[in-house]
Design an enzyme around this catalytic site. Sequence first.
Site, PDB file in Angstrom:
ATOM      1  N   LYS A 193      -2.286   1.122 -24.391  1.00 12.04           N
ATOM      2  CA  LYS A 193      -2.546   1.119 -25.802  1.00 12.04           C
ATOM      3  C   LYS A 193      -1.274   1.061 -26.927  1.00 12.04           C
ATOM      4  O   LYS A 193      -0.238   0.323 -26.641  1.00 12.04           O
ATOM      5  CB  LYS A 193      -3.549   2.102 -26.008  1.00 12.04           C
ATOM      6  CG  LYS A 193      -4.782   1.616 -25.221  1.00 12.04           C
ATOM      7  CD  LYS A 193      -6.115   2.511 -25.579  1.00 12.04           C
ATOM      8  CE  LYS A 193      -7.388   2.369 -24.806  1.00 12.04           C
ATOM      9  NZ  LYS A 193      -7.306   2.887 -23.636  1.00 12.04           N
TER      10      LYS A 193
ATOM     11  N   ASP B 288      -7.816  13.706 -24.537  1.00  8.84           N
ATOM     12  CA  ASP B 288      -7.818  12.587 -23.763  1.00  8.84           C
ATOM     13  C   ASP B 288      -7.093  11.482 -25.035  1.00  8.84           C
ATOM     14  O   ASP B 288      -7.661  11.301 -26.057  1.00  8.84           O
ATOM     15  CB  ASP B 288      -9.089  11.781 -23.554  1.00  8.84           C
ATOM     16  CG  ASP B 288      -9.002  10.414 -23.334  1.00  8.84           C
ATOM     17  OD1 ASP B 288      -7.764   9.516 -23.504  1.00  8.84           O
ATOM     18  OD2 ASP B 288     -10.169   9.806 -22.824  1.00  8.84           O
TER      19      ASP B 288
ATOM     20  N   THR C   4      -4.115   6.491 -21.317  1.00 11.38           N
ATOM     21  CA  THR C   4      -4.012   5.173 -20.661  1.00 11.38           C
ATOM     22  C   THR C   4      -2.472   4.768 -21.094  1.00 11.38           C
ATOM     23  O   THR C   4      -2.036   5.284 -22.076  1.00 11.38           O
ATOM     24  CB  THR C   4      -4.864   4.276 -21.185  1.00 11.38           C
ATOM     25  OG1 THR C   4      -5.051   4.215 -22.445  1.00 11.38           O
ATOM     26  CG2 THR C   4      -6.285   4.130 -20.460  1.00 11.38           C
TER      27      THR C   4
ATOM     28  N   TYR D  57       0.854  -1.162   0.230  1.00  8.56           N
ATOM     29  CA  TYR D  57       0.016  -0.059   0.076  1.00  8.56           C
ATOM     30  C   TYR D  57       0.854   1.300   0.021  1.00  8.56           C
ATOM     31  O   TYR D  57       1.940   1.211   0.656  1.00  8.56           O
ATOM     32  CB  TYR D  57      -0.920   0.102   1.232  1.00  8.56           C
ATOM     33  CG  TYR D  57      -2.527  -0.399   0.971  1.00  8.56           C
ATOM     34  CD1 TYR D  57      -3.094   0.201  -0.125  1.00  8.56           C
ATOM     35  CD2 TYR D  57      -2.884  -1.481   1.743  1.00  8.56           C
ATOM     36  CE1 TYR D  57      -4.559  -0.174  -0.216  1.00  8.56           C
ATOM     37  CE2 TYR D  57      -4.013  -1.945   1.263  1.00  8.56           C
ATOM     38  CZ  TYR D  57      -4.882  -1.350   0.505  1.00  8.56           C
ATOM     39  OH  TYR D  57      -6.181  -1.498   0.063  1.00  8.56           O
TER      40      TYR D  57
ATOM     41  N   GLU E  50      -0.592   4.891  -0.104  1.00 12.00           N
ATOM     42  CA  GLU E  50      -1.660   6.178  -0.363  1.00 12.00           C
ATOM     43  C   GLU E  50      -0.947   7.225  -0.293  1.00 12.00           C
ATOM     44  O   GLU E  50       0.060   7.321   0.866  1.00 12.00           O
ATOM     45  CB  GLU E  50      -2.694   5.939   0.653  1.00 12.00           C
ATOM     46  CG  GLU E  50      -3.906   5.170   0.141  1.00 12.00           C
ATOM     47  CD  GLU E  50      -4.552   4.069   1.189  1.00 12.00           C
ATOM     48  OE1 GLU E  50      -3.686   3.508   1.668  1.00 12.00           O
ATOM     49  OE2 GLU E  50      -5.896   4.253   1.082  1.00 12.00           O
TER      50      GLU E  50
ATOM     51  N   ARG F  18      -1.858  -2.310 -17.777  1.00 13.74           N
ATOM     52  CA  ARG F  18      -2.877  -1.351 -17.690  1.00 13.74           C
ATOM     53  C   ARG F  18      -2.693  -0.386 -16.512  1.00 13.74           C
ATOM     54  O   ARG F  18      -2.395  -0.515 -15.605  1.00 13.74           O
ATOM     55  CB  ARG F  18      -4.189  -2.448 -17.438  1.00 13.74           C
ATOM     56  CG  ARG F  18      -4.261  -3.099 -18.432  1.00 13.74           C
ATOM     57  CD  ARG F  18      -5.393  -4.082 -18.324  1.00 13.74           C
ATOM     58  NE  ARG F  18      -6.665  -3.462 -19.030  1.00 13.74           N
ATOM     59  CZ  ARG F  18      -6.772  -3.790 -20.336  1.00 13.74           C
ATOM     60  NH1 ARG F  18      -5.851  -4.818 -21.049  1.00 13.74           N
ATOM     61  NH2 ARG F  18      -7.373  -3.300 -21.108  1.00 13.74           N
TER      62      ARG F  18
HETATM   63  N1  DSN Z   1     -11.914   0.151 -24.369  1.00 20.44           N
HETATM   64  C1  DSN Z   1     -10.956   1.122 -25.030  1.00 20.44           C
HETATM   65  C2  DSN Z   1     -11.070   0.911 -26.393  1.00 20.44           C
HETATM   66  O1  DSN Z   1     -11.220  -0.101 -26.720  1.00 20.44           O
HETATM   67  O2  DSN Z   1     -11.052   2.280 -27.269  1.00 20.44           O
HETATM   68  C3  DSN Z   1     -11.374   2.608 -24.528  1.00 20.44           C
HETATM   69  O3  DSN Z   1     -11.534   2.696 -23.237  1.00 20.44           O
END
Ligand code: DSN
Length: 430
Positions: A243, A213, A240, A67, A69, A249
């Site tokens: 990707k 975003d 994120t 943890y 925090e 993640r």
């Molecule tokens: N789930 C993602 C996507 O496939 O674009 C975005 O959150």
Amino acid sequence: MSSTTNNSDRDHIIRQWRDLEQSDPAIFEAILGEEDRQRRGIELIPSENYTYPEVLACNGSVFTNKYAEGYPGRRYYGGQEFTDAIERLAVKRAKKLFRCEHANVQPLSGSPMNQAVYMGVLNPGDTILAMDLSHGGHLTHGAPVSHMGKIFNFVRYKTDPVTHRINEEELRALAHEHKPQMVLCGHSSYPLDLDYSMFTRVAKEVGAVTMADVSHIGGLIAGGVLSNPFDHGFDIVTTTTHKSLKGPRGGMILCRKPFRLQINKAVFPGLQGGPHMNAIAGIAVTLGKALKPEFKQYAQDTINNASTLAAELSQRGAHLVTGGTENHLMVVNTVDSYGIDGHVAEETLDKVSITVNKQIIPDDPLPPMRPSGIRLGTPAPTSRGFGQAEMVQLAAWMDDALKGHENETTLARIRDEVEELCLRYPVPGL
Ligand code: DSN
């Protein structure tokens, strides 16, 4: 950072897998099954990728136990020597990579990341101008089914049906009519690059905060092949990490200094408790790799592959929403192209070991579970080493499969060819 671990003793890592095999064979078998699926098939979901072996190691590391925090140097639990070190490294690398003044690497993933920005910077009931979901926006950009869509007043802009771009005068008219506190751009199914300076111009006129975003294209911005919103005066950028960035993640909020405290407080204690330090270790590794010159080549190859795949599919008669691509993804209208909806197309391609997702198209007349299209992207096949020749072959397979979707012999032949190719290109980390 110092460690007194006996580095010659790594047997515990092998033991972990043996223990799992014995104690929970169902889960062990499912992991092996998923490995096999990833090995044998072509992954074309544009938001997915193969992370690095080093990130898999971080994810499975003892940071899972801890943890933390708070923030480095100011935590609510003891024992933070190593957590502080990795979080500081991740923040430093994120700031360098995206050329920004502040980075928060604690968001658990994309949805809490965007929620934290709205909650930190705005008040409930405030107005946000954002891209319509069917035109390429994202659920967290105020879709009525999301909690954020209930807390804030989202006003949606769309793309122009002819140019497929966002029209500045329409954006301006909406901004002056609704006086938003935030102008938000970013997308999860939009194949073109954005003119970020248009958003800052319009936002300035109405005194709104700008947020981008860039979750899908974070790696392409980091690799220098797409525009960086900070170069066009943006206040806040979210992405994120799993990707096109190829990490674990997770999510990151990047911003200008004046937003630093609001953002940090919104993430913790506003929205989250303990950050996932195993993921943050992986994010630090990912960012370190993205700072290296070879990552620029990966980003360029991803875009080149998408462009070739789009051109080859179009040449064979596929109707692409927006006519083509400038990034890593494309949306194919399967109703117009092959006379089948996106659900049937997705299931057909599953049968030949090519994984895609069904996708709504702008103002889709069909429902989301049986929409008019599919979405394809090249971050994962590019990570695997696929290049131009494989994209040409892939387009031929997809075209044959979708046109022959009722012919099981054709589908079986294509599946065998796809799997034979895949076995020649190992999945990173497997
Ligand atoms: N789930 C993602 C996507 O496939 O674009 C975005 O959150």
